[in-house]
Design a protein around this motif. Structure first.
Motif, mmCIF file in Angstrom:
data_model
loop_
_atom_site.group_PDB
_atom_site.id
_atom_site.type_symbol
_atom_site.label_atom_id
_atom_site.label_comp_id
_atom_site.label_asym_id
_atom_site.label_seq_id
_atom_site.Cartn_x
_atom_site.Cartn_y
_atom_site.Cartn_z
ATOM 1 N N TRP A 18 5.326 -7.751 11.161
ATOM 2 C CA TRP A 18 4.652 -7.003 12.310
ATOM 3 C C TRP A 18 3.935 -5.999 12.286
ATOM 4 O O TRP A 18 3.048 -5.594 13.049
ATOM 5 C CB TRP A 18 6.272 -6.879 13.219
ATOM 6 N N MET A 19 4.042 -5.200 11.210
ATOM 7 C CA MET A 19 2.922 -4.344 10.864
ATOM 8 C C MET A 19 1.537 -4.682 10.824
ATOM 9 O O MET A 19 0.551 -4.156 11.148
ATOM 10 C CB MET A 19 3.376 -3.388 9.435
ATOM 11 N N LEU A 33 6.853 -1.500 1.873
ATOM 12 C CA LEU A 33 5.899 -2.471 1.371
ATOM 13 C C LEU A 33 4.674 -2.896 2.464
ATOM 14 O O LEU A 33 3.550 -2.877 2.039
ATOM 15 C CB LEU A 33 6.683 -3.889 0.858
ATOM 16 N N GLY A 34 4.983 -2.726 3.684
ATOM 17 C CA GLY A 34 4.196 -3.025 4.431
ATOM 18 C C GLY A 34 2.923 -2.086 4.782
ATOM 19 O O GLY A 34 1.600 -2.221 4.710
ATOM 20 N N GLY A 35 3.379 -0.691 4.676
ATOM 21 C CA GLY A 35 2.359 0.384 4.539
ATOM 22 C C GLY A 35 1.528 0.364 3.379
ATOM 23 O O GLY A 35 0.311 0.711 3.343
ATOM 24 N N ILE A 36 1.970 -0.147 2.265
ATOM 25 C CA ILE A 36 1.222 -0.348 1.107
ATOM 26 C C ILE A 36 0.440 -1.506 1.095
ATOM 27 O O ILE A 36 -0.800 -1.732 0.623
ATOM 28 C CB ILE A 36 2.254 -0.453 -0.417
ATOM 29 N N ILE A 68 -0.942 -3.417 3.329
ATOM 30 C CA ILE A 68 -2.011 -3.272 4.674
ATOM 31 C C ILE A 68 -3.315 -2.966 3.954
ATOM 32 O O ILE A 68 -4.366 -3.281 4.455
ATOM 33 C CB ILE A 68 -1.682 -2.643 5.887
ATOM 34 N N ASP A 69 -3.090 -2.078 3.181
ATOM 35 C CA ASP A 69 -4.385 -1.700 2.487
ATOM 36 C C ASP A 69 -4.892 -2.302 1.196
ATOM 37 O O ASP A 69 -6.188 -2.239 0.687
ATOM 38 C CB ASP A 69 -4.097 -0.114 2.204
ATOM 39 N N ARG A 70 -4.086 -3.256 0.590
ATOM 40 C CA ARG A 70 -4.331 -3.921 -0.468
ATOM 41 C C ARG A 70 -4.612 -5.531 -0.121
ATOM 42 O O ARG A 70 -5.246 -6.208 -0.969
ATOM 43 C CB ARG A 70 -3.433 -3.758 -1.597
ATOM 44 N N PHE A 71 -3.939 -5.878 0.825
ATOM 45 C CA PHE A 71 -3.892 -7.506 1.121
ATOM 46 C C PHE A 71 -4.238 -7.610 2.731
ATOM 47 O O PHE A 71 -4.135 -6.749 3.396
ATOM 48 C CB PHE A 71 -2.536 -8.320 0.865
ATOM 49 N N SER A 72 -4.777 -8.800 2.950
ATOM 50 C CA SER A 72 -5.157 -9.286 4.243
ATOM 51 C C SER A 72 -3.702 -9.413 4.850
ATOM 52 O O SER A 72 -2.862 -9.925 4.371
ATOM 53 C CB SER A 72 -5.726 -10.391 4.288
ATOM 54 N N LEU A 106 1.777 5.862 7.918
ATOM 55 C CA LEU A 106 2.652 5.204 8.957
ATOM 56 C C LEU A 106 3.857 4.155 8.433
ATOM 57 O O LEU A 106 4.917 4.442 8.918
ATOM 58 C CB LEU A 106 1.691 4.213 9.838
ATOM 59 N N GLY A 107 3.324 3.591 7.239
ATOM 60 C CA GLY A 107 4.670 2.752 6.396
ATOM 61 C C GLY A 107 5.746 3.803 5.981
ATOM 62 O O GLY A 107 6.738 3.523 6.249
#
Length: 446
Positions: free
Chosen positions: A28-29, A169-172, A174-178, A268-269
């Motif tokens: 959802w993030m 994991l989502g916060g990390i 989102i900057d590395r994967f689509s 934010l994560g």
């Protein structure tokens, strides 16, 4: 049997189920950023999509009735958990493999609705198991928890742990994967949950025997009879109203933090991780220190604390904390995440209260109705938030009216306290008194 018993099938099923439920924040993030950056939606559109996706949650009473009354291969909890996980998997995986250019707001809305349909079915079955197991007497060797709320605290911790890991994991990621890669990962995780759950046999859970397997019509009539009880009707009405009356500004705050303040997704994560850690700690503290506090007093105190944090957000948006030397990203990490999860603090003591009030055989239906009422309340809250944002003149490029909107939000949060008498305050005391009375009458007859 204690909660620490790792061989307990209930602990395994509920631990996995509630952990995955908490981990749903991971995709959802990605959805939020995908809608904002990929589809370029406005803050009001984002918030409407977030809330409209919760519409399947409103039908939870239907899923609860089905779970209570319709058995699949002689089981009425495990199959529904597996089906719910499967429906979620088949909603996230197509989004993950579709071409980004072919995904529209309408398309992703349909898949999000399907995902929440599966999630609501699984949650209903999980909540029903918690309520049923909580009916076991504390002295029972088969009981995982007593009416003291030990099992509710356990699943609360499992859900919070999933939320911590999901947000971190989502916060990390989102900057590395689509976002689609994140959707794929979560879809595969749900597929695994469905397979692991379906191999569990329900008799191994040692749930109390229920007489509810008498058909949907009878189950519906039983639910209606339960809802006519004043202590349940007033409690559920107040609890739902305490959420619906608060205009949510989550979409607006998301845009404010990411576009106006330029807060990074990793921050934010971490903020959400901090909030989930608070939920995890709350489950432990409640089970050890607060479960003996009367429900009305505890829930009302949380309501006041929610308003305090909203007043604090007003100072934050006005820049007062920044002028005092507190950087915006520090406030976001320490307070914004906690402010969001405070909404859910009330659910733990309230779920314990409802489990105590619920008669045997109607656990799934009643817990589903409660969660449905809460889901509807969140939808109403979201719509009120969109109206409030429009009223104070907040847009994607103009946040000058946000402090006034947050102030109105805080005042609305205090309004339900005027009717806090709707919450029963001495359920345990009455139960003990009734038990003592029966014992005295029995002795007199002897």
């Amino acid at each position: 049997m204690a909660v620490s018993d790792v061989d307990n099938p209930i602990r395994k099923v509920l631990g996995l189920g509630y952990w995955v439920q908490g981990f749903r924040c991971f995709p959802w993030m990605a959805v939020n950023f995908f809608l904002k950056d990929g589809l370029n939606v406005a803050p009001s559109t984002l918030q409407l999509l977030q809330n409209s996706a919760n519409l399947p949650m409103v039908a939870k009473p239907l899923y609860g009735i089905l779970s209570d009354a319709v058995y699949i291969s002689g089981q009425h909890r495990i199959p529904y958990i597996a089906i719910g996980a499967f429906l979620q998997a088949v909603s996230w995986l197509p989004i993950a493999i579709m071409s980004p250019s072919s995904i529209s707001v309408f398309t992703i809305s349909i898949y999000l609705l399907l995902s929440n349909l599966g999630a609501s079915i699984a949650e209903v079955a999980n909540d029903a198991i918690v309520a049923e197991a909580g009916k076991q007497p504390a002295s029972s060797k088969k009981s995982l928890a007593s009416s003291s709320g030990e099992l509710q605290a356990f699943v609360w911790v499992a859900s919070s742990a999933g939320g911590i890991i999901g947000n971190l994991l989502g916060g990390i990621a989102i900057d590395r994967f689509s976002p689609q890669t994140m959707f794929m990962f979560f879809g595969l995780l749900l597929s695994l949950q469905s397979l692991l759950t379906i191999i569990v046999r329900e008799p191994s859970l040692n749930l109390p025997k229920s007489s509810a397997n008498a058909g949907i019509k009878i189950q519906l009539l039983e639910l209606l009879a339960v809802l006519k009880k004043p202590e349940i009707a007033y409690s559920v009405t107040w609890f739902a109203a305490s959420y619906s009356i608060i205009p949510a500004l989550t979409g607006t705050m998301f845009f404010y933090q990411t576009d106006h303040l330029k807060i990074e997704s990793s921050v934010l994560g971490i903020s959400k991780v901090f909030g989930q850690a608070a939920l995890l700690l709350w489950g432990v503290i409640y089970n050890r220190r607060l479960k003996s506090i009367p429900s009305r007093k505890l829930i009302s105190s949380i309501q006041v604390l929610m308003a305090v944090f909203m007043f604090s957000d007003v100072l934050f948006v006005k820049g007062i904390y920044c002028d005092m030397g507190l950087p915006d990203y520090v406030y976001v990490v320490l307070f914004s995440g906690l402010s969001e999860v405070l909404l859910f603090f009330k659910m733990l003591p309230f779920s314990v209260l409802i489990a105590q009030l619920c008669p045997p055989g109607c656990e799934g239906s009643l817990m589903a109705f409660v969660m449905s009422a809460i889901a509807l309340a969140f939808i109403v809250s979201g719509c009120l938030g969109v109206a409030l944002a429009s009223y104070v003149g907040v847009t994607a490029n103009d946040f000058s009216g946000l402090p006034r909107g947050l102030l109105i939000q805080a005042v609305c949060t205090l309004l339900p306290l005027c009717c806090s008498w709707c919450i029963p305050d001495d359920v345990k005391a009455k139960a003990k008194a009734k038990t003592k009375g029966k014992r005295k009458d029995s002795k007199k007859q002897q």
